[in-house]
Write a protein that holds these residues in place. Structure first.
Motif, PDB file in Angstrom:
ATOM      1  N   LEU A  73       0.824  -1.207   0.000  1.00  0.00           N
ATOM      2  CA  LEU A  73       0.000   0.000   0.000  1.00  0.00           C
ATOM      3  C   LEU A  73       0.860   1.259   0.000  1.00  0.00           C
ATOM      4  CD1 LEU A  73      -2.848  -1.045   2.456  1.00  0.00           C
ATOM      5  CD2 LEU A  73      -3.012  -0.716  -0.009  1.00  0.00           C
ATOM      6  N   GLN A  74       1.990   1.207   0.698  1.00  0.00           N
ATOM      7  CA  GLN A  74       2.884   2.361   0.713  1.00  0.00           C
ATOM      8  C   GLN A  74       3.541   2.574  -0.646  1.00  0.00           C
ATOM      9  OE1 GLN A  74       5.519   2.671   4.131  1.00  0.00           O
ATOM     10  NE2 GLN A  74       4.077   1.403   5.302  1.00  0.00           N
ATOM     11  N   VAL A  75       3.760   1.501  -1.387  1.00  0.00           N
ATOM     12  CA  VAL A  75       4.299   1.638  -2.742  1.00  0.00           C
ATOM     13  C   VAL A  75       3.334   2.444  -3.607  1.00  0.00           C
ATOM     14  CG1 VAL A  75       4.807   0.334  -4.861  1.00  0.00           C
ATOM     15  CG2 VAL A  75       5.764  -0.405  -2.678  1.00  0.00           C
ATOM     16  N   PHE A  76       2.041   2.281  -3.370  1.00  0.00           N
ATOM     17  CA  PHE A  76       1.037   3.017  -4.129  1.00  0.00           C
ATOM     18  C   PHE A  76       0.683   4.354  -3.470  1.00  0.00           C
ATOM     19  CE2 PHE A  76       0.279  -1.353  -5.588  1.00  0.00           C
ATOM     20  CZ  PHE A  76       0.477  -1.142  -6.944  1.00  0.00           C
ATOM     21  N   ALA A  77       1.638   4.923  -2.735  1.00  0.00           N
ATOM     22  CA  ALA A  77       1.586   6.283  -2.186  1.00  0.00           C
ATOM     23  C   ALA A  77       0.588   6.484  -1.048  1.00  0.00           C
ATOM     24  CB  ALA A  77       1.333   7.298  -3.296  1.00  0.00           C
ATOM     25  N   PHE A  78       0.243   5.445  -0.325  1.00  0.00           N
ATOM     26  CA  PHE A  78      -0.529   5.626   0.902  1.00  0.00           C
ATOM     27  C   PHE A  78       0.446   5.920   2.033  1.00  0.00           C
ATOM     28  CE2 PHE A  78      -3.563   3.142  -1.552  1.00  0.00           C
ATOM     29  CZ  PHE A  78      -4.745   3.786  -1.265  1.00  0.00           C
ATOM     30  N   SER A  79       0.019   6.666   3.018  1.00  0.00           N
ATOM     31  CA  SER A  79       0.886   6.962   4.146  1.00  0.00           C
ATOM     32  C   SER A  79       1.027   5.727   5.031  1.00  0.00           C
ATOM     33  CB  SER A  79       0.321   8.126   4.959  1.00  0.00           C
ATOM     34  OG  SER A  79      -0.844   7.718   5.645  1.00  0.00           O
ATOM     35  N   GLU A  80       2.028   5.741   5.909  1.00  0.00           N
ATOM     36  CA  GLU A  80       2.246   4.604   6.812  1.00  0.00           C
ATOM     37  C   GLU A  80       1.042   4.375   7.707  1.00  0.00           C
ATOM     38  OE1 GLU A  80       5.950   4.133   9.000  1.00  0.00           O
ATOM     39  OE2 GLU A  80       6.804   5.667   7.689  1.00  0.00           O
ATOM     40  N   ILE A  81       0.462   5.440   8.208  1.00  0.00           N
ATOM     41  CA  ILE A  81      -0.672   5.317   9.122  1.00  0.00           C
ATOM     42  C   ILE A  81      -1.856   4.651   8.425  1.00  0.00           C
ATOM     43  CG2 ILE A  81      -2.372   6.635  10.441  1.00  0.00           C
ATOM     44  CD1 ILE A  81      -0.127   8.658  11.008  1.00  0.00           C
ATOM     45  N   ILE A  82      -2.156   5.085   7.221  1.00  0.00           N
ATOM     46  CA  ILE A  82      -3.274   4.493   6.474  1.00  0.00           C
ATOM     47  C   ILE A  82      -2.947   3.048   6.099  1.00  0.00           C
ATOM     48  CG2 ILE A  82      -4.570   4.600   4.309  1.00  0.00           C
ATOM     49  CD1 ILE A  82      -4.373   7.651   4.515  1.00  0.00           C
ATOM     50  N   ALA A  83      -1.719   2.805   5.645  1.00  0.00           N
ATOM     51  CA  ALA A  83      -1.337   1.458   5.211  1.00  0.00           C
ATOM     52  C   ALA A  83      -1.421   0.461   6.367  1.00  0.00           C
ATOM     53  CB  ALA A  83       0.067   1.473   4.621  1.00  0.00           C
ATOM     54  N   TYR A  84      -0.824   0.797   7.506  1.00  0.00           N
ATOM     55  CA  TYR A  84      -0.873  -0.121   8.645  1.00  0.00           C
ATOM     56  C   TYR A  84      -2.238  -0.106   9.317  1.00  0.00           C
ATOM     57  CZ  TYR A  84       4.001  -1.365   8.295  1.00  0.00           C
ATOM     58  OH  TYR A  84       5.189  -1.886   7.843  1.00  0.00           O
ATOM     59  N   GLY A  85      -2.951   1.018   9.252  1.00  0.00           N
ATOM     60  CA  GLY A  85      -4.313   1.076   9.783  1.00  0.00           C
ATOM     61  C   GLY A  85      -5.265   0.164   9.029  1.00  0.00           C
ATOM     62  N   PHE A  86      -4.987  -0.073   7.773  1.00  0.00           N
ATOM     63  CA  PHE A  86      -5.778  -1.000   6.969  1.00  0.00           C
ATOM     64  C   PHE A  86      -5.258  -2.427   7.119  1.00  0.00           C
ATOM     65  CE2 PHE A  86      -6.431  -3.258   2.928  1.00  0.00           C
ATOM     66  CZ  PHE A  86      -7.816  -3.229   2.861  1.00  0.00           C
TER      67      PHE A  86
END
Length: 136
Positions: A73-86
């Motif tokens: 998810l971070q590769v596709f430009a999501f932030s760490e918080i959003i990526a790990y929150g999901f």
């Protein structure tokens, strides 16, 4: 440490590696314990199937999947918080459901033996092909 604008490719590879190695350990441990159980039909061996010997590699698979998913998810430009929150809730839910299904399978194995496992009851009948008893 990487810049937050750069994708965490090292974590992506590490998560994939952790997931694959833990999955291999999980499968080998499960096969070994089931082979021991089939030889002597001991309930102690079935208790080991629910214990730390199996749960530790299973949790390693879940951690590897969580890291891999969040890194993707971070590769596709999501932030760490959003990526790990999901990733964390999704992985915990998925791992919990798989562990619940495994314990149900172990309970059926303990109660009815290998021939008494009802794959339709576990909702696996359409996924895993079964032989028709009349064919034997």
């Amino acid at each position: 440490m990487y810049n937050s604008a750069d994708p965490p490719l090292i974590l992506l590879v590490a998560g994939l590696f952790i997931g694959i190695t833990s999955c291999t350990a999980f499968v080998v441990t499960l096969k070994q314990l089931l082979k021991e159980w089939s030889k002597n039909r001991s309930t102690r061996n079935l208790a080991n199937l629910r214990g730390a010997q199996v749960f530790f590699p299973f949790s390693g698979v879940a951690v590897g999947i969580c890291i891999f998913l969040a890194s993707c998810l971070q590769v596709f430009a999501f932030s760490e918080i959003i990526a790990y929150g999901f990733s964390i809730p999704l992985t915990v839910l998925m791992a919990g459901l798989v562990w619940y299904q495994l314990t149900r399978l172990f309970n059926q194995l303990e109660e009815k033996g290998l021939r008494g496992i009802d794959l339709d009851d576990l909702s696996l009948g359409k996924i895993i092909p079964q032989q028709n008893p009349r064919d034997n």
